[in-house]
Each structure stands twice: as structure tokens, then as C-alpha cells.
Scaffold this active site. Structure first.
Site, mmCIF file in Angstrom:
data_model
loop_
_atom_site.group_PDB
_atom_site.id
_atom_site.type_symbol
_atom_site.label_atom_id
_atom_site.label_comp_id
_atom_site.label_asym_id
_atom_site.label_seq_id
_atom_site.Cartn_x
_atom_site.Cartn_y
_atom_site.Cartn_z
ATOM 1 N N HIS A 191 -6.116 -5.557 3.540
ATOM 2 C CA HIS A 191 -5.069 -4.550 3.717
ATOM 3 C C HIS A 191 -4.583 -4.540 5.160
ATOM 4 C CE1 HIS A 191 -5.692 -2.269 -0.180
ATOM 5 N NE2 HIS A 191 -6.668 -3.157 -0.172
ATOM 6 N N CYS A 194 0.844 -1.185 0.000
ATOM 7 C CA CYS A 194 0.000 0.000 0.000
ATOM 8 C C CYS A 194 0.886 1.243 0.000
ATOM 9 C CB CYS A 194 -0.887 -0.044 1.248
ATOM 10 S SG CYS A 194 -1.315 1.548 1.924
ATOM 11 N N GLU A 195 0.657 2.135 -0.932
ATOM 12 C CA GLU A 195 1.554 3.282 -1.041
ATOM 13 C C GLU A 195 1.330 4.324 0.058
ATOM 14 O OE1 GLU A 195 0.859 4.859 -4.901
ATOM 15 O OE2 GLU A 195 -0.697 6.222 -4.244
ATOM 16 N N HIS A 196 0.230 4.209 0.766
ATOM 17 C CA HIS A 196 -0.034 5.173 1.828
ATOM 18 C C HIS A 196 0.667 4.813 3.141
ATOM 19 C CE1 HIS A 196 -3.914 5.823 -0.622
ATOM 20 N NE2 HIS A 196 -2.990 6.677 -0.993
ATOM 21 N N HIS A 197 0.853 3.532 3.372
ATOM 22 C CA HIS A 197 1.452 3.092 4.639
ATOM 23 C C HIS A 197 2.663 2.190 4.470
ATOM 24 C CE1 HIS A 197 -2.881 3.908 5.402
ATOM 25 N NE2 HIS A 197 -2.377 4.579 6.420
ATOM 26 N N CYS A 248 -2.929 -2.340 6.537
ATOM 27 C CA CYS A 248 -3.075 -1.017 7.142
ATOM 28 C C CYS A 248 -4.472 -0.855 7.726
ATOM 29 C CB CYS A 248 -2.761 0.088 6.138
ATOM 30 S SG CYS A 248 -3.688 0.009 4.605
ATOM 31 N N GLN A 275 -5.176 -0.382 -4.363
ATOM 32 C CA GLN A 275 -5.845 -1.514 -5.014
ATOM 33 C C GLN A 275 -6.638 -1.091 -6.251
ATOM 34 O OE1 GLN A 275 -8.128 -4.018 -2.329
ATOM 35 N NE2 GLN A 275 -9.283 -4.877 -4.024
HETATM 36 ZN ZN LIG Z 1 -2.629 1.657 3.570
#
Ligand SMILES: [Zn+2]
Length: 290
Positions: free
Chosen positions: A250, A181-184, A252, A222
Site C-alpha cells: 500500500h 485505497c479508499e482512505h487515501h 499509503c 484490501q
Molecule cells: Zn490508505
């Protein structure tokens, strides 16, 4: 190679059809032979914009391309000139793709240093025995988990496009996917189902999984991963339609934040006849639930 074989195939196809353009169910005029924009495509733009641009209100979702090099998304020449330079991939993306062995080693060393900083920041002692080799190990692992940045989709698909008089649905499902996941920067894992209805060209079956693998080994959300897989197939063989559905968990979501273990996120991308024909879409959905 791909472009060459595609244009040969296109010629055969056009002769068979007796027309100049193979056409597309939704009236897209892009021809099969579009070599330049296939080069290394699939990288996301450095701008942080993760959704494709809509070139015009009437444009089908297939013709969305946010970067002129075709690197942010599988691209199409039809929108080539409309693309702003800001969507071109980051320097580091290019340099990873073209890195020499020395540059790779230097990159891993820099990464390991950063991991040592992380260990220090979370309150650990990077010098205690158990952690001594962790930075190097993690650096290697994360480079592996993002190895999709080193893959050109052209190479993945190359030599696996065939002429075949088959116009029924081709479906590969339960393809395991692991991505970050590119956010976390934590993993999300799940399964993806890919289907298409050929229009004279078919793709080697293993390539469907390889395409999904290539895109999943990059930082992702995703939604984008699902769409990139669909557009890549659309670009490569111009089928009558493509359908991609992905279910994923996920970390995250399950390990931090809202902590909802067991929750599954489903995303889908339907192109061509899967989008326009309810019956085709339903057949696909029934098949993947079996
Ligand atoms: Zn994430």
C-alpha cells in the site's frame, strides 16, 4: 442471460441429482437461479460501512449481504428483505453506470476543475505550462482507474459458466492487481490467488481474473476486495468452496504515514470446504507458495 443459463443448468443439475436444491456444504439453501440480485452487484454502500453485516449468528459468512439491490456486495435473495435502504448505492454510483456520453464528459470536466483546486491548494500554479493539461489528464486517469463502477458483474461472468464433471481444485494465482485505497486515494498493488472446488459448474478461467479486475477498479480496502472476489464466485457457480488470498503493498503505508517500504499486507477469504476442511485449505496454501 446468466440467470437464464444458470437456471437451465440448475434444472439439469437437479435432474442429475434427483433433488430439488443443489444444496451447499454449509447448508445454505439459496438456489443457483437468483437473477435479480446479480444485477450490477459489487458496489459498496454509500454509508461508509465497509464490512458485511451478519444476518444471524448462525449464518455462514457467505450469506452476508448489506444491501437490498445486491450492489454493496454480491447479494443473495435469502437476506433480501432484511436489508436496510441505507445500504443502497449512492446516486452517483447509479448515474455513472448509466451515464450518456454527454454526462461522462460533464463528469470529467467537473473532476478536472476539482484537480485544479487541488493543485492550487498544494501551493502550485495550475496555469504553469507543465500543469496546464494535468487536471484533464488526471480526470481521465482516475476515471479509468475506477472503471469497475461501470462494470456489471453479470456481464463479466455471462456466458462463462459451464457444466463440467470436475471436482478437483481449480487455482489461478499471481493475478496482478492494482487498486485505489479508499482512505487515501492512493494505489495499492499486489497479487491475488483464487481457487475453488467445483460443484458441477465451472467458470471460464479468464473470468477469475476479470472478477478480480472489476472489483479492484473501484475504491477499495484490501480486506473487502478479497472477500468480494470470493463471494462473487460463490454466488456465480455455488462451488464446494472458494479461497482467495491477496498480497499487496500500500502506497499509503510506504510513501506516507508510517513509511514502511517493503511491507506486505496479506488478506484471505475462505468459504465452504476451504473454511471447514483443514486439509483442503492446506493444499491450497501449499500450492500458492510453490
Ligand atoms: Zn490508505
Amino acid at each position: 442471460m446468466l440467470a437464464e443459463s444458470l437456471s437451465k443448468l440448475e434444472t439439469c443439475q437437479n435432474q442429475a441429482n434427483g433433488k430439488a436444491d443443489s444444496g451447499h456444504p454449509e447448508g445454505n439453501s439459496v438456489s443457483i437461479g437468483t437473477p435479480r440480485i446479480h444485477e450490477g452487484y459489487g458496489f459498496r454502500p454509500p454509508s461508509g460501512i465497509s464490512t458485511p453485516l451478519i444476518a444471524s449468528a448462525s449464518a455462514a459468512s457467505e450469506s452476508l449481504v448489506p444491501d437490498s439491490n445486491g450492489l454493496g456486495w454480491p447479494g443473495k435473495s435469502v437476506t433480501y428483505n432484511r436489508i436496510s435502504p441505507e445500504y443502497r448505492p449512492a446516486k452517483s454510483t447509479y448515474s455513472r453506470l448509466t451515464a450518456t456520453n454527454e454526462e461522462k464528459a460533464a463528469r470529467e470536466k467537473k473532476l478536472a476543475e476539482a484537480v485544479r483546486t487541488i493543485l492550487d491548494c498544494i501551493g502550485e500554479d495550475p496555469n504553469r505550462e507543465g500543469l496546464l493539461k494535468t487536471p484533464e489528464r488526471y480526470a481521465k486517469a482516475v476515471m479509468w482507474m475506477t472503471k469497475g463502477y461501470e462494470d456489471r458483474l453479470t456481464d463479466v461472468i455471462n456466458d462463462a459458466v459451464f457444466m463440467e464433471d470436475h471436482d478437483e481444485m481449480v487455482l489461478v494465482r499471481d493475478i496482478d492487481i492494482s487498486s485505489l485505497c479508499e482512505h487515501h486515494l492512493v494505489p495499492f498493488t499486489g497479487k491475488i490467488a483464487i481457487a475453488y472446488i467445483p460443484n458441477k459448474l465451472v467458470l471460464g478461467l479468464s473470468k477469475l481474473a476479470r472478477i478480480a479486475e472489476t472489483f479492484s477498479r473501484r475504491l477499495q480496502v484490501q480486506e473487502r476486495l478479497t472477500k468480494q472476489v470470493a463471494i462473487a464466485i460463490q454466488e456465480a457457480i455455488k462451488p464446494r468452496g472458494v479461497a482467495v488470498v491477496m498480497d499487496a503493498t500500500h502506497l499509503c503505508m510506504t510513501m506516507r504515514g508510517v513509511q514502511k517500504p517493503g511491507s506486505i499486507t496479506t488478506t484471505s477469504c475462505m468459504l465452504g470446504c476451504f473454511r471447514t476442511q483443514q486439509k483442503t485449505r492446506e493444499e491450497f496454501l501449499t500450492l500458492i507458495k510453490r
